[in-house]
Design a protein around this motif. Structure first.
Motif, PDB file in Angstrom:
ATOM      1  N   GLY A   1       0.791  -1.226   0.000  1.00  0.00           N
ATOM      2  CA  GLY A   1       0.000   0.000   0.000  1.00  0.00           C
ATOM      3  C   GLY A   1       0.821   1.273   0.000  1.00  0.00           C
ATOM      4  O   GLY A   1       0.286   2.346   0.313  1.00  0.00           O
ATOM      5  N   SER A   2       2.097   1.197  -0.352  1.00  0.00           N
ATOM      6  CA  SER A   2       2.972   2.375  -0.271  1.00  0.00           C
ATOM      7  C   SER A   2       2.577   3.470  -1.254  1.00  0.00           C
ATOM      8  O   SER A   2       2.923   4.639  -1.056  1.00  0.00           O
ATOM      9  CB  SER A   2       4.432   1.972  -0.498  1.00  0.00           C
ATOM     10  N   SER A   3       1.854   3.121  -2.307  1.00  0.00           N
ATOM     11  CA  SER A   3       1.325   4.101  -3.255  1.00  0.00           C
ATOM     12  C   SER A   3       0.113   3.467  -3.934  1.00  0.00           C
ATOM     13  O   SER A   3      -0.092   2.252  -3.865  1.00  0.00           O
ATOM     14  CB  SER A   3       2.368   4.495  -4.305  1.00  0.00           C
ATOM     15  N   GLU A   4      -0.692   4.273  -4.589  1.00  0.00           N
ATOM     16  CA  GLU A   4      -1.870   3.709  -5.260  1.00  0.00           C
ATOM     17  C   GLU A   4      -1.455   2.799  -6.408  1.00  0.00           C
ATOM     18  O   GLU A   4      -2.090   1.764  -6.648  1.00  0.00           O
ATOM     19  CB  GLU A   4      -2.778   4.830  -5.769  1.00  0.00           C
TER      20      GLU A   4
ATOM     21  N   ILE B   1      -2.805  -4.873   4.080  1.00  0.00           N
ATOM     22  CA  ILE B   1      -2.376  -3.750   3.236  1.00  0.00           C
ATOM     23  C   ILE B   1      -1.246  -3.045   3.979  1.00  0.00           C
ATOM     24  O   ILE B   1      -1.461  -2.386   4.997  1.00  0.00           O
ATOM     25  CB  ILE B   1      -3.539  -2.783   2.953  1.00  0.00           C
ATOM     26  N   ASP B   2      -0.032  -3.178   3.476  1.00  0.00           N
ATOM     27  CA  ASP B   2       1.173  -2.723   4.164  1.00  0.00           C
ATOM     28  C   ASP B   2       1.581  -1.324   3.707  1.00  0.00           C
ATOM     29  O   ASP B   2       1.461  -0.975   2.527  1.00  0.00           O
ATOM     30  CB  ASP B   2       2.303  -3.724   3.885  1.00  0.00           C
ATOM     31  N   ASN B   3       2.073  -0.536   4.667  1.00  0.00           N
ATOM     32  CA  ASN B   3       2.646   0.793   4.385  1.00  0.00           C
ATOM     33  C   ASN B   3       1.651   1.770   3.757  1.00  0.00           C
ATOM     34  O   ASN B   3       1.950   2.452   2.770  1.00  0.00           O
ATOM     35  CB  ASN B   3       3.884   0.666   3.480  1.00  0.00           C
TER      36      ASN B   3
ATOM     37  N   ILE C   1      -4.026  -3.432   8.444  1.00  0.00           N
ATOM     38  CA  ILE C   1      -3.313  -2.334   7.787  1.00  0.00           C
ATOM     39  C   ILE C   1      -2.117  -1.930   8.634  1.00  0.00           C
ATOM     40  O   ILE C   1      -2.213  -1.846   9.861  1.00  0.00           O
ATOM     41  CB  ILE C   1      -4.245  -1.115   7.611  1.00  0.00           C
ATOM     42  N   THR C   2      -0.976  -1.675   8.006  1.00  0.00           N
ATOM     43  CA  THR C   2       0.149  -1.054   8.699  1.00  0.00           C
ATOM     44  C   THR C   2       0.292   0.371   8.174  1.00  0.00           C
ATOM     45  O   THR C   2       0.199   0.607   6.963  1.00  0.00           O
ATOM     46  CB  THR C   2       1.474  -1.808   8.493  1.00  0.00           C
ATOM     47  N   SER C   3       0.502   1.322   9.078  1.00  0.00           N
ATOM     48  CA  SER C   3       0.526   2.720   8.659  1.00  0.00           C
ATOM     49  C   SER C   3       1.201   3.589   9.703  1.00  0.00           C
ATOM     50  O   SER C   3       1.218   3.264  10.894  1.00  0.00           O
ATOM     51  CB  SER C   3      -0.903   3.223   8.428  1.00  0.00           C
TER      52      SER C   3
END
Length: 661
Positions: free
Chosen positions: A115-118, A175-177, A207-209
């Motif tokens: 999930g680091s960018s779309e 969903i990571d980062n 989720i990680t955030s």
């Protein structure tokens, strides 16, 4: 139920064997029952999952995840969203990887999405769609997957449709980062992660955030620093051996997994000792971090200490230039408590020197400060201190914030920090003096250290002219009991400034010299102390009128200090005389019952007792029935060993006695 009279009976032995076999088989039965049985079962794959080869257990955080996602008592048929949040480099991804590997059999399928960018998230959905059973997809989806190029929006739709099937409710979507705030309109790769959630009200999403605000979607698990034992394990696992004197490194890195992993890898590759690493960390931090980047860390997606917080900083900068500047200013303060009143001191500082507009805007009121600090908190760059109105940041991140400032900014930010701290030093008359002093002390040590080590003689001189003498004076006053050597350095800079601005005999100059001589006595630098004391006594005699000399508290303090010095030098008569003069002044100023008066009477009594009848003063009764002001001139005249500067003060005292009569 059958009852047996004898354990030797044949039937008893048969039943016992059956029970024993059931006991032995029970762990496997329990494990089998804990595993998810579903027609939608998809085996767990490590493809796309960050490699974590040597995970160090984090029991508290793991237990929190298990309670939210595994515990049958908390199980629900509704969709379950858990957000693991915390500072970049704190180990969120590593924790979730270990959770997925440990509990993979308790879900029908676990899917890892970047999930680091779309763009990265869309590509992860394309990869996920390739793993889904063709017979459970739509006709359009099957056709799409057969093509060489798969459209991302179609892949997302197919994955959401498959996850939303009523018979498919035991999956886990990770969903990571998810570190980009979708409200940041200037970030083309930011997105609203909720739009990618399956529509059905079942399943689990993890989720990680760094964005603590994502907790609004479900439950939150905050990941903090690791304990000393865990930190040592991370360091030594990556160093590949036992690290001698590891404490010096652990103290610097304060349980930040990324920094520990990076340090261990650097020590392994360069064969550096803990002491060598610590020396480089303190003296050449930026260069050391750049060298560490040569050894990329796959488990952190090749991010390093220098780069991992860049995305958060740039996000803050786009939303609030004021908050970004506050972060850089913080790099010149201490990493611990920062509170509104400390920053609000900039409004008073503006009357002495130039203060940038961004700082005055943050200091305008508590609402403006809360808005800026709140943004930093939402990006997990700072933490609120429980039960207080202050915030703090991790020490390694703090070093990075200092590194953020450009060369041209460093001087201004350092001087601003020193000015804010100096104006926040409480006076002894403040009812909360000790609490406020303790709170500001770490900042005082930090900014004073910067002023004396700003880099080169020319830079140090520039700092000396940019910071007001009064600020140096306040810092010296703050550090007097904490770090006397540093306090001396601050007072010396204050003295230089006062002498240039007001001259050598101004009361501000003399007050500074007065404090310096006290420190010199405490440090055992008696010759320097005596020189300073002589200068102060002579100066006060010149600039303070005879009517005010014996009630001017700095002069009285100086008399007491000089008495203490003469006592330490064995000059008892001189010591007694100066103690007596200070006592007369304190009694006139504060009254006979004041603590200072009691303290001086005790000193005089001890001197008289130690000297006995050999004293040039008659006996200890002089302490209880000290000569009145009318007789002071006669008492003074009976003394011997008076130096020139003592005679000057005697003259003033005689004039004062004559005026009283």
């Amino acid at each position: 139920m059958n009852k047996f009279e004898d354990a030797q009976e044949e039937d008893f032995e048969t039943v016992a064997e059956v029970v024993q076999s059931m006991v032995e088989a029970s762990p496997k039965l329990l494990q089998a029952r804990s595993q998810c049985v579903s027609k939608h079962k998809i085996d767990f794959s490590l493809r796309g999952v960050p490699v974590v080869s040597q995970f160090v257990a984090r029991d508290a955080e793991m237990q929190a995840l298990e309670e939210l996602l595994i515990d049958p008592a908390l199980a629900t048929s509704r969709r379950n969203v858990v957000v693991v949040h915390g500072l970049g480099g704190i180990g969120k991804t590593q924790l979730v990887v270990e959770f997925a590997r440990k509990h993979q059999r308790q879900f029908s399928g676990i899917f890892w999405l970047d999930g680091s960018s779309e763009a990265s998230l869309n590509q992860s959905f394309v990869d996920m769609a390739q793993r889904l059973p063709r017979g459970e997809l739509t006709a359009d989806g099957v056709q799409m997957l057969s093509q060489a190029t798969v459209e991302a929006d179609v892949a997302v739709r197919e994955c959401q449709q498959w996850l939303s099937m009523s018979s498919n409710s035991h999956w886990l979507l990770i969903i990571d980062n998810v570190d980009r705030d979708h409200r940041d309109q200037d970030d083309s790769q930011a997105y609203n992660v909720k739009e990618y959630f399956p529509h059905a009200d079942h399943g689990s999403i993890l989720i990680t955030s760094r964005l603590a605000t994502l907790q609004r979607f479900g439950s939150g698990v905050k990941v903090g620093t690791v304990a000393v034992e865990q930190a040592l394990a991370i360091l030594e696992n990556n160093a590949g051996s036992v690290v001698k004197d590891a404490d010096v490194v652990l103290e610097l890195l304060h349980g930040l997994p990324l920094a520990l992993t990076q340090a261990g890898s650097y020590m392994r590759e360069t064969n550096a000792s803990a002491a060598t690493y610590a020396k480089h960390y303190d003296s050449t931090w930026g260069r050391l971090m750049k060298k560490e980047e040569r050894f990329p860390l796959e488990e952190y997606s090749d991010r390093s200490v220098l780069t991992t917080w860049t995305i958060s900083y740039e996000q803050v900068q786009r939303q609030s230039e004021e908050a970004a500047c506050l972060l850089k200013l913080w790099g010149f303060l201490d990493s611990g408590e920062v509170w509104y009143e400390l920053i609000a001191a900039s409004k008073d500082l503006a009357g002495e020197t130039g203060v940038p507009t961004w700082l005055l805007e943050i200091a305008e009121d508590e609402l403006a400060f809360s808005e800026a600090i709140g943004l930093l908190s939402r990006c997990s760059l700072v933490d609120g201190q429980e039960g207080t109105d202050s915030h703090s940041m991790h020490s390694v991140l703090h070093r990075w914030c200092g590194y953020l400032a450009e060369d041209g900014e460093r001087h201004e930010l350092g001087c601003l920090a020193a000015g804010l701290v100096a104006l926040s030093v409480p006076s002894e008359s403040d009812v909360e003096f000790w609490r406020k002093r303790k709170r500001i002390m770490a900042h005082g040590l930090r900014v004073s250290g910067w002023t004396v080590g700003a880099g080169g003689l020319s830079e140090e001189r520039a700092v000396g002219t940019s910071i007001q003498p009064g600020s140096f004076y306040n810092l010296g006053y703050l550090l007097g009991d904490e770090d006397r050597q540093r306090a001396v350095q601050m007072y010396q800079r204050a003295l230089d400034g006062y002498e240039k601005a007001w001259g050598p005999e101004h009361t501000s100059t003399l007050d500074t010299v007065n404090n310096l001589d006290t420190l010199y006595v405490d440090l055992g630098r008696l010759d320097e102390a005596e020189t300073m004391l002589q200068r102060v006594l002579d100066g006060y005699a010149k600039v303070v009128s005879p009517d005010n000399l014996m009630t001017y508290v700095p002069a009285l303090n100086n008399m007491g200090a000089f008495a203490s010095l003469r006592e330490s030098q064995g000059c008892v008569d001189d010591a007694r005389w100066w103690y007596s003069q200070a006592l007369l002044g304190y009694e006139k100023t504060f009254g006979r019952d004041h603590d200072k008066c009691e303290s001086l009477r005790t000193k005089l009594a001890l001197l008289a007792r130690n000297e006995g009848e050999q004293s040039s003063f008659a006996d200890a009764r002089l302490i209880e029935d000290y000569p009145s002001r009318e007789n002071i001139a006669d008492s003074i005249a009976s003394l011997t060993k008076l130096t020139w500067y003592q005679h000057r003060l005697v003259t003033n005292c005689k004039s004062l006695a004559e005026a009283d009569t």
